[in-house]
Design a protein around this motif. Sequence first.
Motif, mmCIF file in Angstrom:
data_model
loop_
_atom_site.group_PDB
_atom_site.id
_atom_site.type_symbol
_atom_site.label_atom_id
_atom_site.label_comp_id
_atom_site.label_asym_id
_atom_site.label_seq_id
_atom_site.Cartn_x
_atom_site.Cartn_y
_atom_site.Cartn_z
ATOM 1 N N VAL B 87 0.815 -1.218 0.000
ATOM 2 C CA VAL B 87 0.000 0.000 0.000
ATOM 3 C C VAL B 87 0.848 1.267 0.000
ATOM 4 O O VAL B 87 0.334 2.370 -0.095
ATOM 5 C CB VAL B 87 -0.950 0.044 1.223
ATOM 6 C CG1 VAL B 87 -1.918 -1.119 1.188
ATOM 7 C CG2 VAL B 87 -0.161 0.046 2.536
ATOM 8 N N ARG B 88 2.151 1.137 0.145
ATOM 9 C CA ARG B 88 2.987 2.331 0.322
ATOM 10 C C ARG B 88 4.421 2.033 -0.041
ATOM 11 O O ARG B 88 4.875 0.894 0.117
ATOM 12 C CB ARG B 88 2.921 2.752 1.807
ATOM 13 C CG ARG B 88 3.896 3.825 2.276
ATOM 14 C CD ARG B 88 3.293 5.205 2.301
ATOM 15 N NE ARG B 88 2.271 5.375 3.312
ATOM 16 C CZ ARG B 88 2.516 5.644 4.608
ATOM 17 N NH1 ARG B 88 3.745 5.809 5.028
ATOM 18 N NH2 ARG B 88 1.542 5.778 5.466
ATOM 19 N N ILE B 89 5.107 3.035 -0.525
ATOM 20 C CA ILE B 89 6.572 2.973 -0.535
ATOM 21 C C ILE B 89 7.089 4.171 0.245
ATOM 22 O O ILE B 89 6.403 5.181 0.404
ATOM 23 C CB ILE B 89 7.203 3.008 -1.950
ATOM 24 C CG1 ILE B 89 6.929 4.346 -2.634
ATOM 25 C CG2 ILE B 89 6.761 1.838 -2.811
ATOM 26 C CD1 ILE B 89 8.047 4.822 -3.517
ATOM 27 N N GLN B 90 8.305 4.035 0.740
ATOM 28 C CA GLN B 90 9.075 5.181 1.258
ATOM 29 C C GLN B 90 10.454 5.014 0.660
ATOM 30 O O GLN B 90 10.829 3.922 0.213
ATOM 31 C CB GLN B 90 9.163 5.178 2.785
ATOM 32 C CG GLN B 90 7.843 5.222 3.518
ATOM 33 C CD GLN B 90 7.150 6.578 3.548
ATOM 34 O OE1 GLN B 90 5.993 6.675 3.834
ATOM 35 N NE2 GLN B 90 7.862 7.640 3.205
ATOM 36 N N SER B 91 11.198 6.076 0.655
ATOM 37 C CA SER B 91 12.510 5.958 0.034
ATOM 38 C C SER B 91 13.549 6.763 0.787
ATOM 39 O O SER B 91 13.242 7.785 1.390
ATOM 40 C CB SER B 91 12.413 6.433 -1.419
ATOM 41 O OG SER B 91 13.693 6.550 -1.978
ATOM 42 N N THR B 92 14.769 6.279 0.734
ATOM 43 C CA THR B 92 15.859 7.050 1.328
ATOM 44 C C THR B 92 16.229 8.161 0.358
ATOM 45 O O THR B 92 15.899 8.108 -0.821
ATOM 46 C CB THR B 92 17.116 6.187 1.551
ATOM 47 O OG1 THR B 92 17.558 5.696 0.288
ATOM 48 C CG2 THR B 92 16.813 5.032 2.465
ATOM 49 N N SER B 93 16.942 9.156 0.882
ATOM 50 C CA SER B 93 17.495 10.157 -0.008
ATOM 51 C C SER B 93 18.673 9.500 -0.712
ATOM 52 O O SER B 93 18.963 8.341 -0.511
ATOM 53 C CB SER B 93 17.967 11.349 0.806
ATOM 54 O OG SER B 93 18.837 10.903 1.824
ATOM 55 N N GLY B 94 19.352 10.253 -1.504
ATOM 56 C CA GLY B 94 20.455 9.655 -2.257
ATOM 57 C C GLY B 94 19.948 9.322 -3.634
ATOM 58 O O GLY B 94 18.752 9.122 -3.852
ATOM 59 N N THR B 95 20.870 9.290 -4.572
ATOM 60 C CA THR B 95 20.460 9.122 -5.953
ATOM 61 C C THR B 95 20.685 7.696 -6.396
ATOM 62 O O THR B 95 21.034 6.841 -5.601
ATOM 63 C CB THR B 95 21.240 10.087 -6.842
ATOM 64 O OG1 THR B 95 22.594 10.057 -6.422
ATOM 65 C CG2 THR B 95 20.705 11.489 -6.704
ATOM 66 N N THR B 96 20.446 7.468 -7.672
ATOM 67 C CA THR B 96 20.579 6.146 -8.269
ATOM 68 C C THR B 96 21.773 5.393 -7.697
ATOM 69 O O THR B 96 22.845 5.938 -7.577
ATOM 70 C CB THR B 96 20.793 6.280 -9.791
ATOM 71 O OG1 THR B 96 20.076 7.426 -10.205
ATOM 72 C CG2 THR B 96 20.313 5.054 -10.510
ATOM 73 N N GLY B 97 21.518 4.164 -7.367
ATOM 74 C CA GLY B 97 22.625 3.365 -6.862
ATOM 75 C C GLY B 97 22.704 3.405 -5.353
ATOM 76 O O GLY B 97 23.180 2.483 -4.730
ATOM 77 N N LYS B 98 22.227 4.481 -4.776
ATOM 78 C CA LYS B 98 22.309 4.591 -3.317
ATOM 79 C C LYS B 98 20.904 4.624 -2.717
ATOM 80 O O LYS B 98 20.722 4.474 -1.528
ATOM 81 C CB LYS B 98 23.034 5.875 -2.914
ATOM 82 C CG LYS B 98 24.465 5.929 -3.379
ATOM 83 C CD LYS B 98 25.342 4.962 -2.601
ATOM 84 C CE LYS B 98 26.792 5.067 -3.080
ATOM 85 N NZ LYS B 98 27.622 3.998 -2.548
ATOM 86 N N ARG B 99 19.933 4.897 -3.524
ATOM 87 C CA ARG B 99 18.577 5.045 -3.029
ATOM 88 C C ARG B 99 17.990 3.674 -2.704
ATOM 89 O O ARG B 99 18.210 2.710 -3.416
ATOM 90 C CB ARG B 99 17.732 5.727 -4.099
ATOM 91 C CG ARG B 99 16.317 6.014 -3.662
ATOM 92 C CD ARG B 99 15.484 6.512 -4.819
ATOM 93 N NE ARG B 99 15.933 7.792 -5.318
ATOM 94 C CZ ARG B 99 16.129 8.074 -6.602
ATOM 95 N NH1 ARG B 99 15.942 7.148 -7.506
ATOM 96 N NH2 ARG B 99 16.528 9.267 -6.973
ATOM 97 N N VAL B 100 17.261 3.611 -1.617
ATOM 98 C CA VAL B 100 16.561 2.380 -1.276
ATOM 99 C C VAL B 100 15.073 2.671 -1.304
ATOM 100 O O VAL B 100 14.614 3.659 -0.744
ATOM 101 C CB VAL B 100 16.952 1.905 0.149
ATOM 102 C CG1 VAL B 100 16.120 0.705 0.546
ATOM 103 C CG2 VAL B 100 18.435 1.592 0.216
ATOM 104 N N ILE B 101 14.320 1.816 -1.993
ATOM 105 C CA ILE B 101 12.873 1.947 -1.975
ATOM 106 C C ILE B 101 12.312 0.804 -1.143
ATOM 107 O O ILE B 101 12.565 -0.364 -1.427
ATOM 108 C CB ILE B 101 12.296 1.919 -3.407
ATOM 109 C CG1 ILE B 101 12.779 3.172 -4.157
ATOM 110 C CG2 ILE B 101 10.771 1.848 -3.374
ATOM 111 C CD1 ILE B 101 12.242 3.299 -5.552
ATOM 112 N N ALA B 102 11.618 1.146 -0.071
ATOM 113 C CA ALA B 102 11.064 0.132 0.823
ATOM 114 C C ALA B 102 9.555 0.039 0.600
ATOM 115 O O ALA B 102 8.890 1.059 0.440
ATOM 116 C CB ALA B 102 11.365 0.492 2.269
ATOM 117 N N PHE B 103 9.040 -1.177 0.577
ATOM 118 C CA PHE B 103 7.611 -1.413 0.355
ATOM 119 C C PHE B 103 6.934 -1.751 1.678
ATOM 120 O O PHE B 103 7.569 -2.295 2.584
ATOM 121 C CB PHE B 103 7.421 -2.575 -0.625
ATOM 122 C CG PHE B 103 7.962 -2.267 -2.005
ATOM 123 C CD1 PHE B 103 7.124 -1.759 -2.993
ATOM 124 C CD2 PHE B 103 9.308 -2.462 -2.303
ATOM 125 C CE1 PHE B 103 7.620 -1.465 -4.263
ATOM 126 C CE2 PHE B 103 9.810 -2.164 -3.562
ATOM 127 C CZ PHE B 103 8.972 -1.666 -4.550
#
Lengths: 138, 432
Positions: B87-103
């Motif tokens: 139902v949701r994602i959140q994401s860390t800052s940081g750009t490609t390669g460092k970003r984490v998308i959590a479900f």
Amino acid sequence: MITKQISVFLENKSGELARVAGLLSENGINLRALDIAQTSSYGIIRFVSDRQTDAARILSENDYVLHVSEVFAVKVPDRPGGLSGLLDILAENEINVEYMYSSFSITDMDVAMIIRVPDVQKFEKLIEGNSEYSITNL
Amino acid sequence: MGKYYQQEIETASRDQIITRQSELLVKQVRHAWDNLPYYRGKMEEKGVCPEDINGIDDLKKLPFITKNDLRLAYPYGFRAVPESECVRIQSTSGTTGKRVIAFYTQSDVDLWEECCARAIVAAGGTKEDVVHVSYGYGLFTGGMGLHGGSHKVGCLTLPMSSGNTERQLQFMEDLGSTILCCTPSYAQYLSEAINEKGIKNRLRLKAGIFGAEPWSEEMRRDIEAGLGIRAYDIYGLTELSGPGVAFECSQQTGMHINEDHFIAEIIDPDTEEVLPYGRKGELVFTSITKKAFPLIRYRTRDICVLNDEKCPCGRTHVKMSKPMGRSDDMLIVKGVNVFPSQIETVLLELGYSSNYQIVVDRVNLTDTIEVRVEMNANNFSDDLGMITKMENKVLQALRAMLGIGAKVSLVAPKSIQRSEGKAVRVIDRRKI
Ligand SMILES: [Zn+2]
């Protein structure tokens, strides 16, 4: 007749210019013309000396970043209107000047303007065809 | 509501906690094995299968997950339920390669918000409170997490988000905010603004919950005195849920880890050996209730100490110290994760040498970052305007890479100090 000018990158900190000048004088190199361009954080010193090849080598050996470029030294008679006459000629002939600065005196009476232009040939032809000004070496 | 949000679990006996952790771990490992081919591959590589995991004592048999694993499996490799369940994602800052998308499934969101609710109650919050959330809202977990927690407690929730200090103060005064949630540096900033305007006696603030950034005891005293409140620390990672993985109680001597959701270990970052309580090492978390994004033995890179001494507050969950540093070279600047390697990539792409230095400082309560790059002959031209243009180019590329503004300084060659043949990359002058 083209003059080789050396440009050196300097951080804008006190004592930086003195270090360069000191290095040159220690090695018996005589400055003929010197100009400083700067922002709040760094600067470029441009100079002409009597031994440019040696100057470039010594500075490189001391970890300076430098750039050698070609400029003209134009003899300007020491009388009122000496410089403005030259500027008028350049303007009339639509010659762009990237920068110019004055040399130390080359004789008792005259100085030279160090001039950097994008169009070298056009400039050379113009001054050579002019009786009042001449390209010299320092 | 009393001292606890969920008294039974927050004050459960150690045996009860361990039993619960064991049961949940066994289930979680099976869930990961069945639904995360990437992690299953890591288990197979280590010769472990779910049958080998019968309780918490078997945790050490399991392979670690690192940020690099998350990167390699980006974006879906660690999503363990079908998208229709999320139902949701959140994401860390940081750009490609460092970003984490959590479900998150709905249950994941609920449990996360409960963790935040525990933190609010531990800070003295009840349904009578007005919670002023000045963490950023959006992909960043800070705002959404405390917001949800505040709802769970039943507080009046002010979704302020960060910035617009004038408006923050206006709402604080007009609505009588009692609990402030934001980064410690923003709390310090607000404190200064409040004292400058002389409106402190018109406010009703009593507590603050501050996290997402390293801060010191000195900063705590400063904020507490400036705002006239008690300031509590909160810890979390997007990878695990967000803020609320651990939180401070009234004792203010470390953060209770929500052990019914997360198993904490401390390891030696070099040998990966598990260290006993009381020893300093890298914090590793296993998420035992998260369904959509179940991370097992996730290496946080935060260096800290766990403490299982009985806490006078009555909570039985172990406490973690404030992170004392990192086992990698990540910096947190203005709340954004910055890796020196990102900066190096930018510089090399633009033709600069890898002799650079990062100077981080805190000026007027705001983090600053300066990147010092050595000028080299290939980049040097006689034209001053050209150098300024080059500087701007680096500046823009860094902004695109990091998401925050950095000052760029071109410096003389060989002027950056080298130690033992290796350059000193980072100078952190912040007193935190
Ligand atoms: Zn406690």
